[in-house]
Design an enzyme around this catalytic site. Structure first.
Site, PDB file in Angstrom:
ATOM      1  N   SER A 181     -51.866  37.257  45.336  1.00 23.64           N
ATOM      2  CA  SER A 181     -52.602  37.166  46.604  1.00 23.64           C
ATOM      3  C   SER A 181     -53.961  36.510  46.394  1.00 23.64           C
ATOM      4  CB  SER A 181     -52.817  38.561  47.193  1.00 23.64           C
ATOM      5  OG  SER A 181     -51.596  39.202  47.414  1.00 23.64           O
TER       6      SER A 181
HETATM    7  N1  SAH Z   1     -49.752  42.603  44.335  1.00 22.70           N
HETATM    8  C1  SAH Z   1     -49.274  41.340  43.851  1.00 22.70           C
HETATM    9  C2  SAH Z   1     -48.801  40.442  44.982  1.00 22.70           C
HETATM   10  C3  SAH Z   1     -47.421  40.011  44.708  1.00 22.70           C
HETATM   11  S1  SAH Z   1     -46.577  39.159  45.984  1.00 22.70           S
HETATM   12  C4  SAH Z   1     -50.292  40.648  42.962  1.00 22.70           C
HETATM   13  O1  SAH Z   1     -51.427  41.123  42.844  1.00 22.70           O
HETATM   14  O2  SAH Z   1     -49.952  39.640  42.349  1.00 22.70           O
HETATM   15  C5  SAH Z   1     -45.536  40.437  46.616  1.00 22.70           C
HETATM   16  C6  SAH Z   1     -44.587  41.093  45.647  1.00 22.70           C
HETATM   17  O3  SAH Z   1     -43.838  42.060  46.385  1.00 22.70           O
HETATM   18  C7  SAH Z   1     -43.558  40.170  45.012  1.00 22.70           C
HETATM   19  O4  SAH Z   1     -43.633  40.298  43.627  1.00 22.70           O
HETATM   20  C8  SAH Z   1     -42.222  40.680  45.548  1.00 22.70           C
HETATM   21  O5  SAH Z   1     -41.156  40.546  44.621  1.00 22.70           O
HETATM   22  C9  SAH Z   1     -42.554  42.137  45.827  1.00 22.70           C
HETATM   23  N2  SAH Z   1     -41.676  42.801  46.803  1.00 22.70           N
HETATM   24  C10 SAH Z   1     -41.159  42.312  47.952  1.00 22.70           C
HETATM   25  N3  SAH Z   1     -40.398  43.249  48.572  1.00 22.70           N
HETATM   26  C11 SAH Z   1     -40.449  44.368  47.781  1.00 22.70           C
HETATM   27  C12 SAH Z   1     -39.873  45.671  47.865  1.00 22.70           C
HETATM   28  N4  SAH Z   1     -39.056  46.035  48.865  1.00 22.70           N
HETATM   29  N5  SAH Z   1     -40.154  46.554  46.878  1.00 22.70           N
HETATM   30  C13 SAH Z   1     -40.956  46.214  45.834  1.00 22.70           C
HETATM   31  N6  SAH Z   1     -41.521  44.999  45.691  1.00 22.70           N
HETATM   32  C14 SAH Z   1     -41.276  44.086  46.654  1.00 22.70           C
END
Ligand code: SAH
Length: 258
Positions: free
Chosen positions: A107
């Site tokens: 993000s």
């Molecule tokens: N917090 C992260 C942002 C990652 S983007 C950072 O600091 O980099 C969002 C993430 O959510 C992705 O890795 C995606 O695979 C995950 N995601 C999406 N749906 C999900 C779910 N149902 N359960 C767990 N993770 C999920």
């Protein structure tokens, strides 16, 4: 490492287990395979330049309305470029999202700061994070003294961060492979819940797993855009919702992906 802690451990790790500095002495004795790893870790040095860029980023975040000193301190301290592909090293401190493994994103710093500020983190808060991704958001929370349980549904990403040295630096991060819609029943209830993917609706189990006086921060919407929701559960268990600014996250998908 530069501080000379760890000659013997070098082959097994890209960073010193004592000081987390990148290991580079091994460069001279490495096989071709290790050579690549070492080059990679050299680029992971946290130089004065990076520290300066982080200070500038913090000033930008203040200008955009981030006031929580603990959030700003964590962002100033954590080397965001370590979480990105070395190709993005020079632009790692621009206030923008970047691609990571498995078509996901880390993000934008403003988004991380905004969500974290909304959570009103206190030391030892037990926080559930949905979407581990690069682990950056988890580290920001851990740096602020929270006990972080983070769930990732993509096996490739879950495995990718498993050897990341920040997990040694922050033993208060516990990673879980699973579907965030289910929350984490075994560790519930949580003081705070943060979702870092776009949820089509507020997942009911996440609100069930919130403690009285707890706060959940969830971007709700579809691929055309989301609103940030801050949900509070009062001491009697009543729920109130605030609908805040516009954001754009990757979707929160159901089930696990092998
Ligand atoms: N917090 C992260 C942002 C990652 S983007 C950072 O600091 O980099 C969002 C993430 O959510 C992705 O890795 C995606 O695979 C995950 N995601 C999406 N749906 C999900 C779910 N149902 N359960 C767990 N993770 C999920």
């Amino acid at each position: 490492c530069r501080l000379g802690h760890c000659h013997a451990l070098a082959l097994r790790s890209v960073s010193c287990i004592l000081c987390y500095q990148p290991i580079f002495k091994i460069l001279f004795t490495a096989t071709n395979a290790n050579f690549t790893v070492m080059l990679h870790s050299i680029e992971r040095e946290d130089k004065h330049l990076h520290k300066g860029l982080r200070k500038q980023l913090v000033e930008q975040l203040k200008g955009k309305g981030i006031t929580d000193p603990a959030v700003l301190q964590a962002i100033e301290k954590i080397p965001r470029h370590f979480f990105l592909d070395p190709a993005f090293e020079r632009i790692a401190y621009e206030d923008r999202a970047f691609p990571i493994v498995a078509d996901q994103t880390i993000s934008q710093p403003y988004t991380v700061a905004y969500q974290t500020q909304l959570l009103e983190i206190r030391k030892f808060d037990k926080v559930l994070e949905i979407g581990t991704g690069s682990l950056y958001q988890s580290c920001v929370l851990a740096e602020m003294g929270a006990i972080v349980h983070t769930i990732e549904r993509q096996r490739a990403l879950y495995d990718f961060v498993s050897k990341f040295f920040f997990l040694k630096k922050y033993p208060n991060i516990k990673r879980h492979y699973g579907d965030g819609y289910e929350g984490l029943k075994t560790y519930a209830p949580f003081d705070k819940v943060i979702v870092t993917a776009a949820a089509p609706y507020v997942p009911p189990k996440l609100i069930e797993q919130l403690k009285p006086n707890g706060i959940a921060v969830i971007p709700v919407g579809d691929e055309s855009g989301q609103k940030m929701y801050r949900i509070r559960k009062d001491a009697a268990g009543h729920i109130t919702e605030e609908v805040l600014g516009d954001f754009s996250f990757v979707p929160m998908l159901t089930g696990k992906n092998k």
